[in-house]
Design an enzyme around this catalytic site. Structure first.
Site, mmCIF file in Angstrom:
data_model
loop_
_atom_site.group_PDB
_atom_site.id
_atom_site.type_symbol
_atom_site.label_atom_id
_atom_site.label_comp_id
_atom_site.label_asym_id
_atom_site.label_seq_id
_atom_site.Cartn_x
_atom_site.Cartn_y
_atom_site.Cartn_z
ATOM 1 N N LYS A 117 19.959 27.390 -21.598
ATOM 2 C CA LYS A 117 20.715 26.626 -22.596
ATOM 3 C C LYS A 117 20.259 26.954 -24.010
ATOM 4 C CE LYS A 117 22.915 23.532 -19.629
ATOM 5 N NZ LYS A 117 23.574 22.317 -19.251
ATOM 6 N N LYS A 199 27.782 30.314 -11.571
ATOM 7 C CA LYS A 199 28.114 29.040 -10.936
ATOM 8 C C LYS A 199 29.325 28.397 -11.629
ATOM 9 C CE LYS A 199 25.720 25.247 -13.224
ATOM 10 N NZ LYS A 199 25.184 23.939 -13.103
ATOM 11 N N LYS A 202 31.500 22.835 -15.475
ATOM 12 C CA LYS A 202 32.567 22.063 -16.137
ATOM 13 C C LYS A 202 32.669 22.398 -17.609
ATOM 14 C CE LYS A 202 29.943 17.649 -15.803
ATOM 15 N NZ LYS A 202 28.619 18.012 -15.785
HETATM 16 P P1 ATP Z 1 27.449 21.665 -17.384
HETATM 17 O O1 ATP Z 1 28.545 22.573 -16.952
HETATM 18 O O2 ATP Z 1 27.870 20.658 -18.422
HETATM 19 O O3 ATP Z 1 26.160 22.353 -17.674
HETATM 20 P P2 ATP Z 1 27.173 20.962 -14.645
HETATM 21 O O4 ATP Z 1 28.554 21.238 -14.211
HETATM 22 O O5 ATP Z 1 26.088 21.891 -14.254
HETATM 23 O O6 ATP Z 1 27.118 20.720 -16.183
HETATM 24 P P3 ATP Z 1 25.611 18.538 -14.198
HETATM 25 O O7 ATP Z 1 25.992 17.214 -14.729
HETATM 26 O O8 ATP Z 1 24.495 19.243 -14.873
HETATM 27 O O9 ATP Z 1 26.869 19.499 -14.136
HETATM 28 O O10 ATP Z 1 25.291 18.429 -12.638
HETATM 29 C C1 ATP Z 1 25.681 17.399 -11.765
HETATM 30 C C2 ATP Z 1 25.341 17.769 -10.336
HETATM 31 O O11 ATP Z 1 26.219 18.782 -9.852
HETATM 32 C C3 ATP Z 1 23.915 18.341 -10.145
HETATM 33 O O12 ATP Z 1 23.369 17.798 -8.957
HETATM 34 C C4 ATP Z 1 24.138 19.802 -10.008
HETATM 35 O O13 ATP Z 1 23.132 20.396 -9.234
HETATM 36 C C5 ATP Z 1 25.483 19.862 -9.309
HETATM 37 N N1 ATP Z 1 26.208 21.101 -9.604
HETATM 38 C C6 ATP Z 1 26.621 21.530 -10.814
HETATM 39 N N2 ATP Z 1 27.320 22.679 -10.728
HETATM 40 C C7 ATP Z 1 27.355 23.005 -9.409
HETATM 41 C C8 ATP Z 1 27.948 24.078 -8.672
HETATM 42 N N3 ATP Z 1 28.627 25.036 -9.248
HETATM 43 N N4 ATP Z 1 27.794 24.083 -7.326
HETATM 44 C C9 ATP Z 1 27.113 23.100 -6.713
HETATM 45 N N5 ATP Z 1 26.549 22.063 -7.345
HETATM 46 C C10 ATP Z 1 26.660 21.990 -8.671
#
Ligand code: ATP
Ligand code: LTN
Length: 334
Positions: A117, A199, A202
């Site tokens: 980040k 990965k 969002k």
């Molecule tokens: P951002 O895109 O804003 O960095 P994020 O999509 O990674 O955020 P978080 O709020 O950080 O979302 O994560 C929420 C949960 O979802 C965490 O337990 C994280 O491990 C899981 N997670 C996030 N992205 C994935 C993915 N692509 N596959 C599986 N699990 C995920």
């Protein structure tokens, strides 16, 4: 109620940084719902964590409410579980400060998420981003959690949480339970539909890369149809087939089928049929969540009432641990 005391404890949290994706859902949220049947669960909207990227105040407010509604829309019963907003329980920030003083600069600097980040947003590498894992450790340790359901990307943060807790316990005697990560096998890492080596996230600027849990049927079908695959046109799990592997993972998660079953189902068929089936499975999985979400968002008074109760229940437990930790450190007690 009494029986609840004997159940093991689960805690997890999600940041209100946008509408959750299919990745968040299959990697984390779906497990939250499944675990709620067998454990005493604490689930938080991690709003304190989300200001490391400085959202617009009105967006943060709206997304916090939406994320809270979404947690209830998963089917989490707010009476059986404690569903709350992190900033409503001051103990999180208080314990995080204490834990900061038991965490070495070097170990926090090694966190992959911090490095990623800060590379991506060099204009705002704030101390909060650096201290993110100690706040997350506080979230977990306050509730004496046995298990923490997370996606694979958060595993390192769980490891540092365990290290900090062991260090504190070693200095002052048993204060925190050492938590274990719970990473579901399938869905642990859902990949981007446009670049299946990354990965699904969002915050991706390309909306075709992710499926939001609130996308409608047509959007889901369209996004899966345009998902990147390969030129081989054969459905099997294998090296160099990141796109197909990802779709197979998604399909497996939504239907409970194994890779071998999926391969048999689509033997002799092309990607068109396969993608149509994946889209249908995803739609079936997400439709009830979207429907419940729309219903809940129309009743803000109910959501506020649940939030209030959640904060009270969470505070009761969290403050007990906070007081214990403060006593151990030597803060003067009144
Ligand atoms: P951002 O895109 O804003 O960095 P994020 O999509 O990674 O955020 P978080 O709020 O950080 O979302 O994560 C929420 C949960 O979802 C965490 O337990 C994280 O491990 C899981 N997670 C996030 N992205 C994935 C993915 N692509 N596959 C599986 N699990 C995920
Ligand atoms: N950092 C987590 C969200 C989070 C969390 C937690 C997860 C904040 N506090 C406590 C598990 C336990 C993420 O998913 N990015």
């Amino acid at each position: 109620m009494e029986a609840n005391l004997e159940k093991e404890i689960v805690l997890s949290a999600i940041q209100p940084t946008g509408t959750p994706t299919l990745g968040n859902y299959l990697g984390a949220l779906k497990n939250w719902k499944e675990m709620s049947a067998d454990y005493t669960c604490y689930y938080a909207v991690a709003d304190l964590h989300s200001i490391t990227v400085r959202p617009e105040p009105k967006d943060l407010r709206r997304r916090t409410l939406e994320m809270y509604a979404l947690l209830l829309a998963l089917g989490l019963d707010p009476e059986q579980n404690t569903v709350f907003v992190q900033s409503h329980v001051p103990a999180h920030a208080q314990l995080a400060w204490i834990l900061n003083c038991y965490t070495q600069f070097g170990e926090a600097a090694r966190m992959t998420q911090f490095k990623d980040k800060s590379e991506k947003h060099p204009e705002n590498v704030n101390v909060g981003l650096f201290a993110y894992p100690t706040l997350m450790a506080a979230d977990i340790l306050l509730y004496q959690a046995h298990y923490v359901p997370i996606g694979a990307d958060q595993k390192q943060h769980l490891e540092i949480t365990r290290d900090i807790a062991e260090r504190f316990n070693g200095l002052y005697g048993e204060t925190f339970r050492i938590p274990a990560p719970f990473i579901g096998k399938a869905g642990a890492r859902v990949m981007s539909l446009q670049d299946p080596t990354k990965k699904m996230s969002k915050s991706d600027t390309n909306v075709k890369a992710f499926i939001s849990v609130l996308d409608d049927k047509d959007t889901i079908v369209r996004k899966i149809k345009s998902a990147v695959t390969d030129s081989e046109a054969r459905v099997y799990y294998g090296e160099g087939k990141d796109g197909v592997n990802n779709l197979m993972g998604i399909y497996a998660c939504c239907t409970g089928k194994t890779n071998a079953q999926i391969e048999a189902e689509f033997s002799g068929k092309g990607y068109g049929d396969f993608k149509a089936a994946v889209a249908e499975a995803v739609v079936a999985e997400l439709a009830p969540v979207k429907e419940a979400f729309d219903r809940l968002m129309a009743d803000k008074a109910y959501l506020n009432e649940c939030m209030q109760k959640g904060a009270q229940k969470a505070s009761y437990v969290a403050e007990k641990t906070l007081r214990k930790a403060m006593r151990r450190v030597g803060f003067y007690q009144l």
